[in-house]
Design an enzyme around this catalytic site. Structure first.
Site, mmCIF file in Angstrom:
data_model
loop_
_atom_site.group_PDB
_atom_site.id
_atom_site.type_symbol
_atom_site.label_atom_id
_atom_site.label_comp_id
_atom_site.label_asym_id
_atom_site.label_seq_id
_atom_site.Cartn_x
_atom_site.Cartn_y
_atom_site.Cartn_z
ATOM 1 N N ARG A 156 75.858 6.527 80.465
ATOM 2 C CA ARG A 156 75.158 7.794 80.712
ATOM 3 C C ARG A 156 74.274 7.912 81.962
ATOM 4 N NH1 ARG A 156 72.061 6.919 75.129
ATOM 5 N NH2 ARG A 156 73.313 4.845 74.834
ATOM 6 N N GLU A 168 66.140 -5.163 65.736
ATOM 7 C CA GLU A 168 66.183 -3.598 64.742
ATOM 8 C C GLU A 168 66.572 -3.783 63.514
ATOM 9 O OE1 GLU A 168 67.529 -0.546 68.261
ATOM 10 O OE2 GLU A 168 68.864 -2.421 68.381
ATOM 11 N N ASN A 210 74.477 -0.197 60.607
ATOM 12 C CA ASN A 210 74.487 0.380 61.884
ATOM 13 C C ASN A 210 75.804 1.099 62.389
ATOM 14 O OD1 ASN A 210 74.141 1.391 64.583
ATOM 15 N ND2 ASN A 210 72.996 -0.436 65.169
ATOM 16 N N HIS A 227 64.932 4.497 70.795
ATOM 17 C CA HIS A 227 64.887 3.319 70.655
ATOM 18 C C HIS A 227 63.604 2.806 69.934
ATOM 19 C CE1 HIS A 227 67.374 3.012 74.402
ATOM 20 N NE2 HIS A 227 68.511 2.593 73.340
ATOM 21 N N ARG A 229 70.357 2.854 60.503
ATOM 22 C CA ARG A 229 69.735 3.165 61.918
ATOM 23 C C ARG A 229 70.354 4.891 62.112
ATOM 24 N NH1 ARG A 229 71.434 2.100 67.918
ATOM 25 N NH2 ARG A 229 69.788 3.000 68.913
#
Length: 402
Positions: A242, A382, A9, A181, A93
Site C-alpha cells: 500500500r 491481537e 481472523n 490497528h 477481527r
C-alpha cells in the site's frame, strides 16, 4: 465440560485462529492452541500448534476448499481434539467499524448489514471478515459471534484530528479520519503499566505498529490522540503493498490523464505499491534487507523516512514525547529498521542502546539510560486482545442467557 473462546481472523486466502480457556479473563497462559488454514481455493494447508509451538495438527483440505469448508474443518477438528470443551463464543477481527461501533458488538443481521456497508472503505480485509461471520452463522446459527473493531480504539480522537477540510455535508456523511490497528494499540496500552511503569504509561507515547500493514499512534494517558491512518487503511506510512500518504491529485491524474478505471487504481494503491512497488522485488522487509539491489535500498529508505516524518508530526500532536514503542512483525523482529527509525528521532531525545536493540527478545527497553525518550519493544497480541474483549462482553464467556 469447560468453555473456550475462538478467535478468528479471516483473510482473502486464509483463516487464522486461536483458542483460549474461558474460565477467567484470558491471558497468554490461557491459550490452548493456535494456527490457520492457508491457500484457500487451492490446496489449503491446515496447521495447528500448542502454546509452546509443538505441532498438534498438520494436514491438507481437499483441493479447492474455500472459507466455508475451512471453518467447518476447523470446528470439526476442535470438537474431535477437545471433546470435553464447548466453544462459548467466536470473536472476529473486523478492520472497519465506521463511526457507529466504538466497542465490540454482538453480531446480528443489522450488524452484518452495517459491516457490509464499510467494505468499500477496507476492501482488502472487510469482505473476508463478513464472509467468515456469515459462514459461521450458517454452520452454527446459535453460537454467539462478536465483532472486534480495529477502528474502535481511535473512536474518541479529538474532533479536529478526525476532520478533512471538506464541505461539512460530506464530513457528516462519515468521510473523516478513523484510524486502524486499534486492537493492537489497545493491547499495547494494556501492557504499558507493567512494561514501562505506571507513571510513564500515562505519559506521551508514540507506538509504531510496523508490519505488512503499518501505522503509528500517538497516545496520552494510553488514549489515542492522533494516528497515521485515516479514512481507509491506505493512509500514512509506506506499507508492504500500500502507498501510504498520497496527494489526491495523483488519483485525479491517473483517472483523467492515464485513463485508468477506479478498479485499476484501487488495485494499484492497495496491491501493487508500497515496498513492492518501489523495489519491484518484494513486499517482505526481510527480503529487501537481504538484497543488494539499489531499488530495495530505496524502498527501505522511503519506509524509514516516512516513520521519521511521523515522529515529528505525532510529537507535535502530543506536545512532546516521553517514550516510543515498536511492535508488530517488523517492529518486533527487525533491529535494523528500529535502528534506522531511531536515528530519525535523535533530535527528539532518542538515544538508542545498540547492544540492547540487537539482543532484545520479547518486551524490553532498547534506549540508553541517558536517553531523554525511552524506547521499548513490546510484542503485540491481537488474538489475546480479541479474546479479552469477547470474554468481557459475554460476562466471562458464560452467556447464561443465550
Amino acid at each position: 465440560m469447560s468453555d473456550v473462546l475462538l478467535v478468528l481472523n479471516a483473510g482473502s486466502s486464509s483463516i487464522k485462529f486461536a483458542l483460549y480457556e474461558a474460565h477467567t479473563e484470558p491471558t497468554q497462559e490461557c491459550l490452548i492452541c493456535e494456527g490457520g488454514i492457508g491457500s484457500l481455493g487451492h490446496r489449503p494447508h491446515h496447521k495447528v500448534v500448542d502454546r509452546d509451538g509443538a505441532t498438534l495438527h498438520d494436514d491438507y483440505l481437499p483441493q479447492g476448499a474455500g472459507h466455508d469448508d475451512a471453518i467447518a474443518a476447523l470446528f470439526g477438528w476442535i470438537e474431535q481434539r477437545f471433546p470435553d470443551r464447548r466453544i462459548a463464543a467466536a470473536g472476529h477481527r473486523v478492520v472497519h467499524g465506521g463511526d457507529q461501533f466504538d466497542a465490540p458488538a454482538r453480531v446480528d443481521a443489522g450488524v452484518i448489514e452495517r459491516l457490509r456497508s464499510y467494505i468499500p472503505l477496507a476492501p482488502l480485509h472487510q469482505p473476508h471478515s463478513v464472509a467468515a461471520i456469515e459462514a459461521l452463522a450458517r454452520l452454527h446459527p446459535k453460537l454467539p459471534q462478536i465483532a472486534c473493531f480495529d477502528t474502535a480504539f481511535h473512536h474518541r480522537l479529538p474532533k479536529l484530528a478526525t476532520w478533512y477540510a471538506l464541505p461539512r455535508a460530506i464530513t457528516d456523511e462519515g468521510v473523516r479520519r478513523y484510524g486502524f490497528h486499534g486492537i493492537s494499540y489497545a493491547y499495547i496500552a494494556s501492557r504499558l503499566p507493567d512494561v514501562v511503569g505506571p507513571e510513564l504509561a500515562e505519559g506521551r507515547i508514540i507506538v509504531a505498529h510496523l508490519g505488512g500493514g503499518a501505522s503509528m499512534c500517538a497516545m496520552r494517558a494510553r488514549k489515542s490522540v492522533a494516528t497515521t491512518m485515516g479514512f481507509t487503511a491506505l493512509d500514512g506510512l509506506v506499507m508492504g503493498t500500500r502507498t501510504g500518504v498520497l496527494d489526491p491529485g495523483v488519483v485525479l491524474y491517473l483517472l483523467q490523464q492515464k485513463g485508468m478505471t477506479p478498479e485499476a487504481i484501487s488495485d494499484l494503491l492497495y496491491r501493487q505499491s508500497g515496498l513492492l512497488g518501489v523495489s519491484g522485488i518484494s513486499d517482505d522487509m526481510r527480503t529487501l534487507l537481504a538484497s543488494d539491489d539499489p531499488r530495495a535500498a530505496d524502498a527501505i529508505a522511503l519506509f524509514v523516512y516516512r516513520i521519521g516524518r511521523e515522529f515529528g508530526s505525532l510529537s507535535a500532536a502530543l506536545g512532546g514525547l516521553d517514550a516510543v514503542v515498536f511492535t508488530a512483525g517488523i517492529g518486533e523482529r527487525s533491529p535494523e529498521i528500529r535502528r534506522r527509525a531511531c536515528a530519525h528521532a535523535e533530535w527528539l531525545g532518542v538515544a538508542l542502546d545498540e547492544d540492547a536493540n540487537a539482543a532484545v527478545s520479547g518486551a524490553g527497553r532498547i534506549s540508553r539510560a541517558d536517553s531523554k525518550v525511552a524506547v521499548w519493544v513490546i510484542p503485540t497480541d491481537e488474538d489475546l486482545m480479541i479474546a479479552r474483549q469477547v470474554w468481557g462482553l459475554l460476562d466471562g464467556g458464560r452467556e447464561a442467557d443465550l
